[in-house]
Design a protein around this motif. Structure first.
Motif, PDB file in Angstrom:
ATOM      1  N   THR A 167      -5.898   1.516  -5.670  1.00 46.27           N
ATOM      2  CA  THR A 167      -6.979   0.633  -5.361  1.00 46.27           C
ATOM      3  C   THR A 167      -6.632  -0.323  -4.548  1.00 46.27           C
ATOM      4  O   THR A 167      -5.501  -1.014  -4.456  1.00 46.27           O
ATOM      5  CB  THR A 167      -7.677   0.065  -6.997  1.00 46.27           C
ATOM      6  N   ILE A 168      -7.627  -1.106  -3.916  1.00 45.83           N
ATOM      7  CA  ILE A 168      -7.591  -2.293  -2.985  1.00 45.83           C
ATOM      8  C   ILE A 168      -7.147  -3.414  -3.987  1.00 45.83           C
ATOM      9  O   ILE A 168      -6.394  -4.366  -3.537  1.00 45.83           O
ATOM     10  CB  ILE A 168      -8.809  -2.680  -2.140  1.00 45.83           C
TER      11      ILE A 168
ATOM     12  N   ASN B 261     -11.862   0.213   5.076  1.00 45.32           N
ATOM     13  CA  ASN B 261     -11.771   0.796   3.557  1.00 45.32           C
ATOM     14  C   ASN B 261     -10.339   1.294   3.294  1.00 45.32           C
ATOM     15  O   ASN B 261      -9.486   0.979   3.934  1.00 45.32           O
ATOM     16  CB  ASN B 261     -12.709   2.247   3.850  1.00 45.32           C
ATOM     17  N   LYS B 262     -10.183   1.770   1.928  1.00 44.47           N
ATOM     18  CA  LYS B 262      -8.826   2.000   1.541  1.00 44.47           C
ATOM     19  C   LYS B 262      -8.166   3.241   2.535  1.00 44.47           C
ATOM     20  O   LYS B 262      -6.981   3.030   2.708  1.00 44.47           O
ATOM     21  CB  LYS B 262      -8.994   2.553  -0.014  1.00 44.47           C
TER      22      LYS B 262
ATOM     23  N   ALA C 190       0.902  -1.209  -0.057  1.00 45.19           N
ATOM     24  CA  ALA C 190       0.008  -0.031   0.048  1.00 45.19           C
ATOM     25  C   ALA C 190       0.790   1.089  -0.028  1.00 45.19           C
ATOM     26  O   ALA C 190       0.554   2.150  -0.824  1.00 45.19           O
ATOM     27  CB  ALA C 190      -0.939   0.145   1.263  1.00 45.19           C
TER      28      ALA C 190
END
Length: 205
Positions: free
Chosen positions: A47-48, A68-69, A34
């Protein structure tokens, strides 16, 4: 198959797809992926799906840990930057804060500064983003600063009749102001000026 009674903790045993990392390793790989992708493509394009692919995990593995992201990205950013933003312990409150502010300015002047600015900007229209930034990144930093100021009060270096939250705002808000509006440079000299103005008002008479 019956569901596990421990909903918050993903078990690290049992059948796993070949090549998939075990739980602790998966967690670290997700955070690292990430953070790397955040610097590469920015928060908005992250994006995930992309994080999951780079980390070698499934999307459900990520969503079991982060809702969530925004929360994932802030956790990843925090994991990488926390050591840089720690407060030293020089025995003097003014120097502890000055040196930590130098570190923050250095971070803000790197590509990571734009990440912070983007997250803050995006958070104005997305409550999940700003909530994640506040709870996972900003509030912990403020708590660390509060502890340093309290130590200064206990050592009778500074006044005890001031609101600590207001002191933190007075010290750090100018840095974020310049980061977001870019109307002036973020330098150690600027930090020195802030320290001189704010801390002089805290000196015990």
């Amino acid at each position: 198959m019956p569901k596990s009674s421990q909903k918050k903790t993903e078990p690290c045993t049992g059948n796993k797809a070949p090549g998939r990392p075990r739980c602790p390793e998966a967690h670290e790989k997700i955070l690292k992926s990430a953070y790397e992708m955040l610097l590469e493509v920015g928060f908005n394009d992250l994006t995930i799906e992309g994080i999951a692919a780079r980390a070698g995990v499934g999307k459900p593995t990520i969503y079991r840990r982060w809702s969530n992201k925004a929360r994932l990205v802030i956790d990843a950013f925090l994991a990488e930057t926390s050591p840089e933003l720690s407060f030293p312990d020089t025995g003097k409150v003014k120097e502890d804060i000055r040196l930590q502010m130098y570190r923050l300015v250095n971070l803000m002047n790197s590509p990571r500064g734009q990440v912070i600015a983007t997250i803050i900007g995006g958070g104005q229209a997305d409550s999940e983003v700003i909530d994640a930034f506040l709870s996972n990144w900003l509030f912990p930093r403020r708590e660390d600063c509060s502890k340093v100021i309290k130590k200064g009060m206990e050592r009778e270096e500074i006044r005890t009749d001031v609101d600590i939250e207001s002191v933190i705002d007075a010290l750090y808000s100018p840095l974020f102001y310049r980061l977001l509006l870019k109307h002036g440079l973020l330098t150690e000299e600027f930090v020195d000026e802030i320290i001189s103005i704010v801390m002089s008002g805290l000196d015990k008479s």
